[in-house]
Design an enzyme around this catalytic site. Structure first.
Site, PDB file in Angstrom:
ATOM      1  N   THR A 117      50.981  46.452  33.407  1.00 56.86           N
ATOM      2  CA  THR A 117      51.854  46.836  34.489  1.00 56.86           C
ATOM      3  C   THR A 117      52.777  47.741  33.828  1.00 56.86           C
ATOM      4  O   THR A 117      53.681  47.523  32.778  1.00 56.86           O
ATOM      5  CB  THR A 117      52.481  46.151  35.545  1.00 56.86           C
ATOM      6  OG1 THR A 117      53.044  46.707  36.075  1.00 56.86           O
ATOM      7  CG2 THR A 117      52.839  44.368  34.834  1.00 56.86           C
ATOM      8  N   TYR A 141      57.483  38.724  36.987  1.00 58.75           N
ATOM      9  CA  TYR A 141      56.112  39.637  36.637  1.00 58.75           C
ATOM     10  C   TYR A 141      55.940  40.708  35.375  1.00 58.75           C
ATOM     11  O   TYR A 141      54.899  40.341  34.824  1.00 58.75           O
ATOM     12  CB  TYR A 141      55.689  40.589  38.332  1.00 58.75           C
ATOM     13  CG  TYR A 141      54.491  41.071  37.922  1.00 58.75           C
ATOM     14  CD1 TYR A 141      53.190  40.871  38.366  1.00 58.75           C
ATOM     15  CD2 TYR A 141      54.610  42.782  38.058  1.00 58.75           C
ATOM     16  CE1 TYR A 141      52.012  41.095  37.185  1.00 58.75           C
ATOM     17  CE2 TYR A 141      53.589  43.913  37.876  1.00 58.75           C
ATOM     18  CZ  TYR A 141      52.543  43.083  37.746  1.00 58.75           C
ATOM     19  OH  TYR A 141      51.454  43.720  37.451  1.00 58.75           O
TER      20      TYR A 141
END
Ligand code: UDP
Length: 337
Positions: A117, A141
């Site tokens: 990501t 995350y």
């Protein structure tokens, strides 16, 4: 010879499975169905319901299905959830990847594609962001994915594995034929929220911040169509099969749209003038995130097809309309039964 797709019943994973099946590949899926749906899989694709971190399960699947490469999507993706419950993210993203890598090494699978990501960059010093930009994640995350990237790098070096890490920017849209799309209830992504407001029961869209130093004051994102992203993974697979060296690649188009422009596009294309409310900034949001895609375009044989924001929005709308129709007919069946 099969490709193992973990998280293949989820949003991006299911588009991957479809792209592989359409290309004539043999595919097998491991998914615990925590957020995915078995109905998102094309007929005939074997689904093993369980965790991608269950080494016994994965080793069994690799042996039984003659798996030669793994595309690893399974994981958790909601940034605010990761701030509330970091250990869940280190388990689902970092520890699961460790177990999956262990099973891959033990079974001799040496081609690995990993879903990462843009959140690994945190607040970039400049946009477009190149892959060599510093990695300073702002959320558990992002950290959980970065830790998995580091592990993959070390494991590959020790065990002769080759990998492609794909760092996704903002994934959006749906299958152009509306066979699959983002079905998660309670999704938090901007475009999903805007199309829900256009065709579904959502009353309005809140804009999180209009006081950023950007042209219209709202944040800027690089939206990539989920089907183009799936094709980038196919190109990554071809790259590894052709003997390509391990590489990390940004996945976006290299251009940005503001939050307000995106919402306006949904209003225009849907013809629905839903309410838009300007509100305060959302903590942790990055002002502008745009991928430098030069490395992606050089390394892989990838030609995106759905770059226009209008196309991404139109496909997202068509899928949302289908979801609403399906839910209405389920409701009718339930009330008439
Ligand atoms: N956003 C917004 N309203 C919403 C959801 C998102 O204004 O209801 C904004 C959010 O603040 C960010 C951008 O849209 O600037 C993209 O957010 P999203 O959660 O879709 O993805 P992220 O970039 O955070 O991964």
């Amino acid at each position: 010879m099969s490709v193992l797709v973990t998280g293949g019943a989820g949003y991006i994973g299911s588009h991957m499975v479809l792209a592989l099946v359409e290309a004539g590949e043999s595919v097998v899926v491991v998914d615990n169905l925590s957020t995915g749906f078995s109905t998102s899989l094309p007929d005939g694709v074997p689904l093993f319901i369980g965790d991608a971190g269950d080494e016994n399960l994965v080793e069994g699947v690799i042996a039984a299905q003659d798996v030669k490469s793994i595309i690893h999507f399974a994981g958790s993706v909601v940034v605010p959830d990761s701030i509330r419950d970091p250990l869940a993210y280190y388990r689902n993203n970092t520890m699961t990847t460790r177990s999956l890598l262990k099973a891959a090494v033990k079974s001799g699978v040496n081609q690995f594609i990993f879903s990462s990501t843009a959140a690994v960059y945190g607040n970039p010093d400049k946009v477009p962001v190149p892959e060599e930009a510093p990695t300073r994640p702002l959320s558990p995350y992002g950290s959980s994915k970065l830790m998995a990237e580091i592990m993959l790098h070390d494991v590959a070096a020790a065990h002769g594995m080759k990998y492609v890490v794909l760092r996704y920017f903002n994934v959006a849209g749906a299958d152009p034929q509306a066979r699959i799309g983002l079905a998660t209830v309670g999704a938090t992504h901007l475009l999903k929220i805007a199309v829900e407001a256009a065709v579904g029961p959502r009353a309005k869209v809140d804009v999180f911040g209009t006081d950023y130093p950007t042209p219209d004051g709202s944040c800027i994102r690089d939206f990539i169509h989920v089907s183009d992203l799936a094709q980038a993974h196919r190109a990554a697979l071809a790259y590894l099969r052709g003997g390509g060296a391990s590489v990390t690649l940004n996945c976006g188009y290299g251009r940005g749209y503001s939050v307000l422009e995106t919402i306006e596009a949904v209003r225009r294309i849907s013809g629905r003038n839903f309410a838009v409310q300007h509100g305060p900034r959302r903590p942790g949001d990055i002002m502008a995130m745009i991928a430098d895609t030069s490395r992606l375009r050089t390394a892989l044989d990838w030609t995106p097809q759905y770059q226009e924001l209008e196309t991404i929005v139109a496909h997202a709308l068509a899928w949302e309309q289908k979801l609403v129709r399906e839910r209405q007919s389920e409701l009718q069946h339930a009330t008439s039964a």
